[in-house]
Structure formats: C-alpha cells, structure tokens
Design an enzyme around this catalytic site. Sequence first.
Site, PDB file in Angstrom:
ATOM      1  N   CYS A  63      21.214  19.050  45.298  1.00  0.00           N
ATOM      2  CA  CYS A  63      22.145  17.749  44.875  1.00  0.00           C
ATOM      3  C   CYS A  63      23.533  19.162  44.057  1.00  0.00           C
ATOM      4  CB  CYS A  63      22.191  16.949  44.514  1.00  0.00           C
ATOM      5  SG  CYS A  63      23.637  16.151  45.054  1.00  0.00           S
ATOM      6  N   HIS A  79      16.492  14.669  44.295  1.00  0.00           N
ATOM      7  CA  HIS A  79      16.508  15.067  43.423  1.00  0.00           C
ATOM      8  C   HIS A  79      15.574  15.286  42.015  1.00  0.00           C
ATOM      9  CE1 HIS A  79      21.007  15.587  41.568  1.00  0.00           C
ATOM     10  NE2 HIS A  79      20.674  14.070  42.472  1.00  0.00           N
TER      11      HIS A  79
HETATM   12  N1  GLN Z   1      29.352  15.618  42.134  1.00  0.00           N
HETATM   13  C1  GLN Z   1      27.765  15.820  43.594  1.00  0.00           C
HETATM   14  C2  GLN Z   1      28.734  14.128  43.670  1.00  0.00           C
HETATM   15  O1  GLN Z   1      29.189  13.598  43.711  1.00  0.00           O
HETATM   16  C3  GLN Z   1      26.998  16.406  43.167  1.00  0.00           C
HETATM   17  C4  GLN Z   1      25.729  14.764  42.070  1.00  0.00           C
HETATM   18  C5  GLN Z   1      24.905  15.040  41.906  1.00  0.00           C
HETATM   19  O2  GLN Z   1      24.407  16.186  42.106  1.00  0.00           O
HETATM   20  N2  GLN Z   1      23.942  14.677  42.360  1.00  0.00           N
HETATM   21  O3  GLN Z   1      28.695  14.183  45.052  1.00  0.00           O
END
Ligand code: GLN
EC number: 6.3.5.13
Length: 246
Positions: free
Chosen positions: A94, A194
């Site tokens: 992510c 995740h």
């Molecule tokens: N900040 C990034 C987004 O919202 C990644 C979020 C995350 O790692 N869950 O796209």
Amino acid sequence: MELNICHLYPDILNLYGDRGNIITMKRRLEARGMAAHIEECSIGQPLDIEAYDIFFIGGGQDFEQEVLLRDLAGGKARDIRAAVEDEKVFLAICGGYQMLGQYYKTWDGSQMDFIGAINIHTIGAKERMIGNYMFRTTPESSGTIVVGFENHSGKTYLGEDVAPLGMVLSGYGNNGEDQTEGARYKNVFATYSHGSLLPKNPELCDFILQKAIQRKYDVVQPLSPLDDTLENNAHAYMQQRLSRKA
Ligand code: GLN
C-alpha cells in the site's frame, strides 16, 4: 541457507499489522531449517543494501509518507533504486508500494515525488477504496488466488515495463478501473493487500522466498510442504465470502 530481511521504516509505515508478513517469512524459512535475520532501518539510520536479500515496506497514511521524503532524499532513494535493479526481492504494501513509484498526487492536490524505483504513479481520489478483496496473481507471480484487505485513496496506474501482480476478482485493486492489482517488476512484489497478505496466502509467501533464495544461492530450492491447515481454512473462508460478492 539463510536470508537477511530488512524492514524499512517499521515505526512509520506500520498500518494493519503489516509486520505479520515478516513474521510469516521468518517462520516459514525456519520450518525448512533455514535462518532468517531481521533488521530494521528507519529515519536517520544508514541503509546498507548489500547486506540484505529481502526488503519489506509496509503501509502508511499520507502524512506518514510525507514525513519520509527528506530521509529518502538523503541517499536511500538512490540505494533502493539500485537494489531493485540488482534484482533484490522487495515486498511493498500500500503506502510502501506507492512510495516505490514516481509520485503520489493526493486527493487534495499536493504532490509527493517518490523514489521512482518502479514506473508507476498514484493519484488520490476523494472516495477511499476499502474492504476485503481478492485477486489472482499472474503465472509469473505464482498464479494463486490471494485474499486480502485494502484501504487506500490513491489510485495507482502502471507504466510501461511494469506488470500487475494480479487481476482483481472482487474489490478495487490498483485503481478500481482496469482490474489490475499491485505491481511486479524484476523481483519487486507490490500490492494493496494489508497485514494478512502472507499469513493468509502461504503459497505467495513461499514463491517470494524462493525468488530470494534463487537470487542469493543460484538454485531453485524446492520448499518442503508445511501443515497449512489453519492458513488454508482462513483463505478458503474469505474466498468463499468474496466469491459470493463478486
Ligand atoms: N496513504 C495512502 C492512500 O490512502 C496509502 C494508505 C495505506 O497504506 N493504507 O492511498
């Protein structure tokens, strides 16, 4: 045999138990009589890329990603680019995935220029892409069904020479538009999935470990089967639920 794993920015990019991926790699290596040495590298600490076989980068919020920009510019971005080209294994989740790319333009218009280790970029959308999801990895990335959880506002688009990690079966994936999910470039495995990525998808974990072993020892090492009853039950449960939604 032994593998050295570097956890990059564990105190900053640490959403949703992404650390569980490292624990899974370590346990699955040890169960096959191999050793795993894990070291952490965060802001202000030197990074010796030669010392590691696998790099892990977890997810983070926009704010946390921004905090890292200065540290990356101090030499780490260059070193990470070199490690990627040298076919070291990376697993990036992510926010960590976005960070390996060219840039991230957030939904409110600010742009973070990232590492540019892989040719992808991310554009923030107002609506978040959130929920359990499922994708099938390409044959070059194990060809298995992966069940996971995504939560991002960034929509990621793959550039030339970067393949998707897989194709979405249920959920959003990279951008909710082209069905692609994650990215694969050399030995970089990047995904929006995740914490439960490797614990719930042991086949993908073994595939990644094999890539690292192959690069380091120049052998295709078969990994003996483990008792994955628990993992497979969790996987089957999620796959069944998501199939109903698809
Ligand atoms: N900040 C990034 C987004 O919202 C990644 C979020 C995350 O790692 N869950 O796209």
